[in-house]
Design a protein around this motif. Sequence first.
Motif, PDB file in Angstrom:
ATOM      1  N   GLY A  79      29.113  52.891 174.348  1.00  0.00           N
ATOM      2  CA  GLY A  79      30.422  52.798 173.607  1.00  0.00           C
ATOM      3  C   GLY A  79      30.774  51.807 172.698  1.00  0.00           C
ATOM      4  O   GLY A  79      30.997  51.724 171.601  1.00  0.00           O
ATOM      5  N   ASP A  80      30.760  50.624 173.333  1.00  0.00           N
ATOM      6  CA  ASP A  80      30.871  49.345 172.524  1.00  0.00           C
ATOM      7  C   ASP A  80      29.968  49.350 171.173  1.00  0.00           C
ATOM      8  O   ASP A  80      30.250  49.022 170.230  1.00  0.00           O
ATOM      9  CB  ASP A  80      30.409  47.942 173.422  1.00  0.00           C
ATOM     10  CG  ASP A  80      31.344  47.652 174.439  1.00  0.00           C
ATOM     11  OD1 ASP A  80      32.363  47.881 174.186  1.00  0.00           O
ATOM     12  OD2 ASP A  80      30.996  47.354 175.619  1.00  0.00           O
ATOM     13  N   ARG A  83      30.933  52.122 168.657  1.00  0.00           N
ATOM     14  CA  ARG A  83      31.872  51.558 167.834  1.00  0.00           C
ATOM     15  C   ARG A  83      31.498  50.346 166.980  1.00  0.00           C
ATOM     16  O   ARG A  83      31.820  50.586 165.722  1.00  0.00           O
ATOM     17  CB  ARG A  83      33.147  51.109 168.830  1.00  0.00           C
ATOM     18  CG  ARG A  83      34.262  50.574 167.995  1.00  0.00           C
ATOM     19  CD  ARG A  83      34.919  51.607 167.427  1.00  0.00           C
ATOM     20  NE  ARG A  83      36.215  50.778 166.672  1.00  0.00           N
ATOM     21  CZ  ARG A  83      37.285  50.754 166.724  1.00  0.00           C
ATOM     22  NH1 ARG A  83      37.883  51.128 167.917  1.00  0.00           N
ATOM     23  NH2 ARG A  83      38.253  50.187 166.041  1.00  0.00           N
ATOM     24  N   GLU A  84      30.824  49.722 167.331  1.00  0.00           N
ATOM     25  CA  GLU A  84      30.340  48.309 166.405  1.00  0.00           C
ATOM     26  C   GLU A  84      29.535  48.751 165.357  1.00  0.00           C
ATOM     27  O   GLU A  84      29.500  48.215 164.104  1.00  0.00           O
ATOM     28  CB  GLU A  84      29.923  47.171 167.358  1.00  0.00           C
ATOM     29  CG  GLU A  84      31.183  46.490 167.922  1.00  0.00           C
ATOM     30  CD  GLU A  84      30.897  45.423 168.839  1.00  0.00           C
ATOM     31  OE1 GLU A  84      29.429  44.919 168.929  1.00  0.00           O
ATOM     32  OE2 GLU A  84      31.606  45.139 169.677  1.00  0.00           O
ATOM     33  N   GLY A  87      31.265  52.542 163.680  1.00  0.00           N
ATOM     34  CA  GLY A  87      32.653  52.774 162.851  1.00  0.00           C
ATOM     35  C   GLY A  87      33.543  53.796 163.960  1.00  0.00           C
ATOM     36  O   GLY A  87      33.071  54.429 164.724  1.00  0.00           O
ATOM     37  N   ILE A  88      34.664  53.881 163.262  1.00  0.00           N
ATOM     38  CA  ILE A  88      35.781  54.478 164.224  1.00  0.00           C
ATOM     39  C   ILE A  88      35.659  55.684 164.291  1.00  0.00           C
ATOM     40  O   ILE A  88      35.952  56.736 164.966  1.00  0.00           O
ATOM     41  CB  ILE A  88      37.204  53.888 163.833  1.00  0.00           C
ATOM     42  CG1 ILE A  88      37.980  54.096 164.698  1.00  0.00           C
ATOM     43  CG2 ILE A  88      37.333  54.466 162.413  1.00  0.00           C
ATOM     44  CD1 ILE A  88      39.242  53.379 165.053  1.00  0.00           C
ATOM     45  N   LYS A  89      35.365  56.425 162.838  1.00  0.00           N
ATOM     46  CA  LYS A  89      35.405  58.023 162.968  1.00  0.00           C
ATOM     47  C   LYS A  89      34.251  58.386 163.906  1.00  0.00           C
ATOM     48  O   LYS A  89      34.573  59.512 164.387  1.00  0.00           O
ATOM     49  CB  LYS A  89      35.010  58.415 161.345  1.00  0.00           C
ATOM     50  CG  LYS A  89      36.224  58.228 160.591  1.00  0.00           C
ATOM     51  CD  LYS A  89      36.083  58.834 159.057  1.00  0.00           C
ATOM     52  CE  LYS A  89      36.605  57.906 158.307  1.00  0.00           C
ATOM     53  NZ  LYS A  89      35.899  58.393 156.853  1.00  0.00           N
ATOM     54  N   LEU A  92      35.491  58.207 167.410  1.00  0.00           N
ATOM     55  CA  LEU A  92      36.336  59.296 168.065  1.00  0.00           C
ATOM     56  C   LEU A  92      35.614  60.390 168.248  1.00  0.00           C
ATOM     57  O   LEU A  92      35.961  60.977 169.089  1.00  0.00           O
ATOM     58  CB  LEU A  92      37.282  59.368 166.803  1.00  0.00           C
ATOM     59  CG  LEU A  92      38.579  58.383 166.684  1.00  0.00           C
ATOM     60  CD1 LEU A  92      39.460  58.555 165.320  1.00  0.00           C
ATOM     61  CD2 LEU A  92      39.275  58.571 167.923  1.00  0.00           C
ATOM     62  N   GLU A 307      35.256  51.117 176.390  1.00  0.00           N
ATOM     63  CA  GLU A 307      34.414  50.550 175.481  1.00  0.00           C
ATOM     64  C   GLU A 307      34.830  51.033 174.077  1.00  0.00           C
ATOM     65  O   GLU A 307      34.706  50.046 173.133  1.00  0.00           O
ATOM     66  CB  GLU A 307      32.920  50.852 175.719  1.00  0.00           C
ATOM     67  CG  GLU A 307      32.536  50.414 177.122  1.00  0.00           C
ATOM     68  CD  GLU A 307      31.164  50.881 177.766  1.00  0.00           C
ATOM     69  OE1 GLU A 307      30.975  50.684 178.731  1.00  0.00           O
ATOM     70  OE2 GLU A 307      30.463  51.623 176.764  1.00  0.00           O
ATOM     71  N   PHE A 309      37.539  51.753 172.569  1.00  0.00           N
ATOM     72  CA  PHE A 309      38.779  51.366 172.073  1.00  0.00           C
ATOM     73  C   PHE A 309      39.131  50.040 172.556  1.00  0.00           C
ATOM     74  O   PHE A 309      40.283  49.440 171.969  1.00  0.00           O
ATOM     75  CB  PHE A 309      39.589  52.552 172.407  1.00  0.00           C
ATOM     76  CG  PHE A 309      39.412  53.598 171.923  1.00  0.00           C
ATOM     77  CD1 PHE A 309      39.445  53.809 170.462  1.00  0.00           C
ATOM     78  CD2 PHE A 309      38.936  54.750 172.698  1.00  0.00           C
ATOM     79  CE1 PHE A 309      38.993  55.206 169.945  1.00  0.00           C
ATOM     80  CE2 PHE A 309      38.859  56.125 172.277  1.00  0.00           C
ATOM     81  CZ  PHE A 309      38.868  56.178 170.749  1.00  0.00           C
TER      82      PHE A 309
END
Lengths: 414, 411
Positions: A79-80, A83-84, A87-89, A92, A307, A309
């Motif tokens: 998850g980390d 996200r890194e 990106g966020i979209k 999600l 992770e 968020f």
Amino acid sequence: MKDFFNRIKRTFLIFLIVIGPGLITAFADNDAGGVATYSVAASKYGYKILTILIPITVVLAVTQEIGARIAIVTGKGLGDLIRERFGIKISLFVFSVVFIVNFGVILQDLSGLKGSLQLFQLDYRIFLPLVLLALFFVVIKSNYSKIERFFLFLILFYLTYFFSAVMAKPDWNLALKSMIIPPGKVSFDYLYTSIAVLGTTVTIWGQFFINSVVKDKKLTIDNLKYEKWEVYFSSILSDIATWFIMLAVIGTIYKNHVVIQGAEDAALAIKPFAGELAGVLFGVGLFVAGFLGCAIVPLATAYAFSEFFGYSGSLDSDFKKSRLFYSLFIVQIVIGFIIVFQQGFSLFKFTLIADFVNGISLPLIFYFLYSLSNNEHIMGKYKNTKTQNVLLVGSGIIISLGSILGILGKLLNF
Amino acid sequence: MIYFSEIKGKKVVTEDKIEVGRLEDFIFLASVNPKVTKIVIRNKQKKDLIIFFNDIKKLNNKITIGKAFNTVDLDENELYIGKNLLDKQIIDLVGDKIIRVNDVALQERTLLNKFELYVAGVDIGLLGILRWLRLDKIGLSFYKILNIVLKLKKGPKFLSWADIQPLELARGKVVLKKEEKKLERIRPEDLANYLEKTNIANVKRILRILDEKTSTEVIGNLNINYQSSLIQHFKPEKSAKIISLLDPVEAVDILLVLPRRKREQIMEFVVKEKKLQLEELINFSKTAIGDALTTEYLTASSNMTVREVINKIKKETAEFYQIDYVYILNEKQELIGVVNLHELIMQDLDTQIFKFMSHDIIVIHLTTPEEIAIKKMLKYKLYALPVIDKEKRLLGIVTFDNIADFLCHKV
């Protein structure tokens, strides 16, 4: 000669240190939902279904090893990294998929637990809440290493399947042969069933969980080599357990052409053919599988959430610090419990959808595994080898094709 | 204030309307002064071009850059907003995970006609996530309802750049600093902003930690009410020191707000040359600005949209002789921002004022001499200055025309 033994002893000791993440994840893949799918598959196709066990073991071993390697090299969870890197979209979206698929699995496990309690004539309206309270207590109150030991202890109960299989007296010769010799003509339904078996063994949550758990165990790069063998060893061991589960069903239910719809049915149907004890052992195994699943799958969602968020989330931290992590863990189980508590709740249709979503989502997770584990920035010299890539991409394609074909066939048949 | 999520992906064109690509990232100095120095443009071939921020001519719906731009490289001490800051895990001093960076807030500053952007801080709230999905307005109204119904105080969650350790950022970690000792590393403007939100006792405590130079700079950046109340709280010697370090124009402005006795006490401690200079300026106060005041000005609230403000201008200023600025007030009727008409017209009609208004307002007081008002107008190239009282309430404005007479007289 003495040197040689010393070396073996040392290797074995280190192996004992790293053991845990792979074994727990692999065995939790044989959760109550898994046992149900294996039972139904084995009761339908008998020895023929055993052919897919070796390919499944390979896919499981390869993907889990990549997950564990990423976690050790980067010190971060899947998850980390998503996200890194993405990106966020995308995060999600992936989290929503993980959440929905995992919730489906949680429902399967809860109803497995409920079914196994009913097998022993225990009123689930009293005992299911008690069991879940015990589960909350264990997960919240103890730290990682205690929980790991507890899970490893639970895994011992999978031996019950070995005994039920022996009592079921299957044709051992044919059982071994069927693992290697292909089944010949293959129907859509066989394909669909195989994907379901694969989808319950190689799971999305398993990919997230192995990552998070390796990270929580704080394994270092020196352990990489041993952790790889731990994962391989665990994949084989857990699929041997699958083999025994299927054999227990094949030797009794398949042989006598009984139609079953779930694991509870299987435990009941085994009794007349292999004796009361075999059925009871199967039931105990189911209980443990449900319990393990109910602990680990919601944890996988909670890990993924913290992770993605960035909230504090570790089994080593207390409730106050990782409030969201533990709350999410509890909330999933409580909602699942409310649904499963309904008397008329039928899992049969639901399992189909849950497995399908898991099946078609797997290639998505494989894509992230592929892109992360081949990234030189992230992995350095621990990038994937060519063989690993071929296996990963190959199984991704086969799973997508298989799940689409299988579902199409299923839809057309009905 | 603008957010990175609102700028990322904007089209980049040259002045002669040739499309270069889309904005991919900003590069900024990872220091106490986190200025945006370069921008990264991703062209259609998916290649990244880095150019100087100064090459940007206009930044609105599109980003317009000069015709002759050069591509440059990353310098030491420079980091990417998207790559190094956005989506990263924030941890505290002990190493515990707090949350991730959901969005990056940027502060505009216009200094001598040069437009600059600074990293103001990071958004760590739910709204930061929703903004990427363009759902932040819904989120905001949801919060409003929640706050009314449940009496919560939910809203944007924000972490100032001053709270982040730039050094650790280069190593890929967003680490918080929560010790007051480190306050010195914060930009004086930011510290002033921060201090204005706390009480005087707190301000005094923090200023005591800082060295003299930094504390003077910080005081210089505080608004006049804080400045005067601080100087009233300090001993005359200390006040004198601060006064002599400030720009004389500003210093006199502060001194004139003080009661006469206090002012004379302080002046005793100011060194001779400076004292003469200041006294000369104070003498101008006999021709204070009061007479030149006009009430022909327009105010708006910060959450109004551009459309609403333009309508208000049409409705309320028909009789006006001239209007150059719209002054922005908060609920307490305090002056908190200003926009000029050009800025207003260039924005989308649905944009809210607080997003682009300037927070650095140049103000004067009833006690301010005409001489100083003119000096301020010339220094900051403004056509009108707002006159405020001690409670930051707007009393009126002084336009260049109003005091042109004074200027003529002098010439």
